[in-house]
Design an enzyme around this catalytic site. Structure first.
Site, PDB file in Angstrom:
ATOM      1  N   ARG A 272       0.893  -1.198  -0.139  1.00 44.93           N
ATOM      2  CA  ARG A 272       0.145   0.117  -0.076  1.00 44.93           C
ATOM      3  C   ARG A 272       0.935   1.290   0.141  1.00 44.93           C
ATOM      4  O   ARG A 272       1.048   1.902  -0.885  1.00 44.93           O
ATOM      5  CB  ARG A 272      -0.943  -0.022   1.295  1.00 44.93           C
ATOM      6  CG  ARG A 272      -2.112   0.971   1.177  1.00 44.93           C
ATOM      7  CD  ARG A 272      -1.462   2.489   1.483  1.00 44.93           C
ATOM      8  NE  ARG A 272      -1.181   2.522   2.834  1.00 44.93           N
ATOM      9  CZ  ARG A 272      -0.428   3.680   3.249  1.00 44.93           C
ATOM     10  NH1 ARG A 272      -0.438   4.758   2.654  1.00 44.93           N
ATOM     11  NH2 ARG A 272      -0.126   3.551   4.771  1.00 44.93           N
ATOM     12  N   ASP A 273       1.562   1.484   1.144  1.00 43.46           N
ATOM     13  CA  ASP A 273       2.319   2.740   1.155  1.00 43.46           C
ATOM     14  C   ASP A 273       3.442   2.882   0.100  1.00 43.46           C
ATOM     15  O   ASP A 273       3.546   3.966  -0.352  1.00 43.46           O
ATOM     16  CB  ASP A 273       3.038   2.762   2.621  1.00 43.46           C
ATOM     17  CG  ASP A 273       3.258   4.187   3.032  1.00 43.46           C
ATOM     18  OD1 ASP A 273       2.936   5.208   2.344  1.00 43.46           O
ATOM     19  OD2 ASP A 273       3.586   4.600   4.282  1.00 43.46           O
TER      20      ASP A 273
ATOM     21  N   HIS B 189       5.781   4.221  12.563  1.00 42.23           N
ATOM     22  CA  HIS B 189       5.609   4.355  11.037  1.00 42.23           C
ATOM     23  C   HIS B 189       6.774   5.393  10.421  1.00 42.23           C
ATOM     24  O   HIS B 189       6.302   6.648  10.249  1.00 42.23           O
ATOM     25  CB  HIS B 189       4.187   4.493  10.456  1.00 42.23           C
ATOM     26  CG  HIS B 189       4.007   4.615   9.116  1.00 42.23           C
ATOM     27  ND1 HIS B 189       3.136   3.510   8.487  1.00 42.23           N
ATOM     28  CD2 HIS B 189       4.543   5.547   8.324  1.00 42.23           C
ATOM     29  CE1 HIS B 189       3.210   3.955   7.258  1.00 42.23           C
ATOM     30  NE2 HIS B 189       3.653   5.450   7.012  1.00 42.23           N
TER      31      HIS B 189
ATOM     32  N   HIS C 225       9.261   6.824   7.817  1.00 40.70           N
ATOM     33  CA  HIS C 225       9.930   7.092   6.516  1.00 40.70           C
ATOM     34  C   HIS C 225      11.376   7.407   6.768  1.00 40.70           C
ATOM     35  O   HIS C 225      11.658   7.953   7.975  1.00 40.70           O
ATOM     36  CB  HIS C 225       9.015   8.126   5.669  1.00 40.70           C
ATOM     37  CG  HIS C 225       7.927   7.520   5.250  1.00 40.70           C
ATOM     38  ND1 HIS C 225       7.565   7.389   3.942  1.00 40.70           N
ATOM     39  CD2 HIS C 225       6.708   7.497   5.879  1.00 40.70           C
ATOM     40  CE1 HIS C 225       6.158   6.719   3.927  1.00 40.70           C
ATOM     41  NE2 HIS C 225       5.754   6.677   5.030  1.00 40.70           N
TER      42      HIS C 225
ATOM     43  N   CYS D 253       5.645   9.446  -0.215  1.00 44.87           N
ATOM     44  CA  CYS D 253       4.384  10.006   0.135  1.00 44.87           C
ATOM     45  C   CYS D 253       3.862  11.020  -1.056  1.00 44.87           C
ATOM     46  O   CYS D 253       4.634  11.940  -1.367  1.00 44.87           O
ATOM     47  CB  CYS D 253       4.286  10.557   1.461  1.00 44.87           C
ATOM     48  SG  CYS D 253       2.539  11.334   1.390  1.00 44.87           S
TER      49      CYS D 253
ATOM     50  N   ASN E  91       9.190   3.964   3.524  1.00 43.90           N
ATOM     51  CA  ASN E  91       9.123   3.679   4.952  1.00 43.90           C
ATOM     52  C   ASN E  91      10.600   2.797   4.910  1.00 43.90           C
ATOM     53  O   ASN E  91      11.127   2.411   4.124  1.00 43.90           O
ATOM     54  CB  ASN E  91       8.216   2.544   4.961  1.00 43.90           C
ATOM     55  CG  ASN E  91       6.836   3.247   5.259  1.00 43.90           C
ATOM     56  OD1 ASN E  91       6.212   3.171   4.091  1.00 43.90           O
ATOM     57  ND2 ASN E  91       6.625   3.461   6.364  1.00 43.90           N
TER      58      ASN E  91
END
Ligand code: HMG
Ligand code: MG
Length: 298
Positions: free
Chosen positions: A15-16, A207, A209, A240, A249
């Site tokens: 996802r990210d 979380h 990055h 992002c 991440n």
């Protein structure tokens, strides 16, 4: 404080990570990545998001991903849901659980989800009510917990207040996102200490990055505060879309190497994880963002 004896990894690469890729990614590639991650022993995989496809085209196929998933028992397949429309799409696709996402900064909230922080909390209320009725667990995210790409430094009290609202409204866990990766062990610890006033360490995740290369150091600082859930992205995929210059991440492979060195349990097979990261890096035609994967290839 002693370090936790085991850590739960929340894999956010599908996802990210993939939400940020420019090239279209076929459903089969997403499925293969998710299957390889589960095969490596990852028990929580954020497999997609049910957001406006005009905003994030890469996640447009999330319905198909969830429908075609080969589900392993004991693996949670989760998705982001920004509103009721997203929640309904997610439930119809058979998600195991959902995540709502708020920001600690007003400017980022507007750019990312097109509303103020207070309006987002209001929107999430109906998602929380529906999820409680459907017995779907909800995870919460707070973005920009150290810095915002538009507003600069974000006050720890402001971050803690948003995290507390998500926790109080029923999120079983709140993941603290350094969206642009500017934190250091000092600023991340200060932010976590402010949040720990309201939420126990067992209900918090980090979380992080890795934009400035601080993520592993920040994870170590978080472990020292008793945080035992870490979000990470295989091959360090991502960035992002609303935070220019933000890198992915922290790479899951690198977190596992750190945990192995510290003798902390996690249940993941590093060789198979590296293979999953190499698969997706090769398919995307890019160098892996994991230093462990790169070191092992030489
Ligand atoms: P909006 O445009 O304000 O929504 O978007 P709206 O309610 O005004 O509706 C406008 C259109 O969007 C309508 O369609 C709706 O049907 C549609 P139209 O009539 O124009 O054809 N729509 C939807 N379609 C599908 N699924 C939905 C949905 N909702 C509305 N769920 C919205 C508001 C929140 C939806 C939008 O801003 C959005 O999708 N934002 C997503 C942003 C996003 O995904 N960002 C990346 C994830 S967050 C992140 O990466 C940070 C994190 O990793 C933590 C960290 O690193 O810190 C979690
Ligand atoms: Mg993120």
């Amino acid at each position: 404080m002693t370090l936790p004896s085991s850590v739960r990894i929340v894999e956010v690469g599908p996802r990210d990570g993939l939400q940020n890729e420019q090239q279209p990614i076929p459903i089969e590639v997403k499925l293969e990545l998710i299957h390889q991650l589960a095969g490596a022993g990852v028990t929580y995989i954020e497999a997609g998001s049910f957001v406006n496809p005009k905003w994030i085209p890469q996640m447009a196929g999330s319905e198909e991903v969830f429908r075609q998933l080969r589900r392993d028992a004991g693996v949670c397949y989760a998705a982001l849901t920004p509103n009721m429309q997203g929640y309904q799409r997610a439930v119809e696709s058979g998600v195991s659980e959902v995540a709502i996402f708020a920001a600690a900064s007003e400017a980022f909230s507007h750019k990312n989800i097109n509303c103020s922080v207070a309006e987002s909390i209001e929107r999430f209320t109906s998602v929380m009510e529906a999820a409680a009725r459907d017995k779907i667990p909800v995870r919460g995210y707070v973005s920009c917990v150290v810095g915002c790409p538009y507003e600069g430094d974000v006050a720890p009290e402001q971050v803690a207040a948003v995290a507390r609202q998500l926790f109080d409204m029923g999120c079983y866990e709140v993941s603290m996102g350094d969206t642009i990766g500017v934190g250091t062990p000092a600023s991340v610890s200060t932010m976590l200490e402010a949040t720990l006033q309201y939420i126990p360490a067992t209900r918090l995740a980090v979380h992080l990055h890795d934009t400035y290369g601080q993520a592993l150091a920040n994870i170590y600082a978080s472990l020292q505060l008793g945080i035992a859930t870490v979000d990470s992205s295989v091959a360090g995929l991502g960035g992002c879309p609303y935070a220019k210059g933000a890198s992915g991440n922290v790479a899951t492979e690198d977190v596992i190497y750190l945990l192995n060195g510290l003798g902390i349990e996690h249940g993941i097979d590093l060789d198979r994880l590296v293979a999953a990261g190499n698969f997706i890096s090769h398919t995307l035609g890019k160098e892996s963002g994991s230093k462990v994967a790169r070191a092992r290839r030489q």
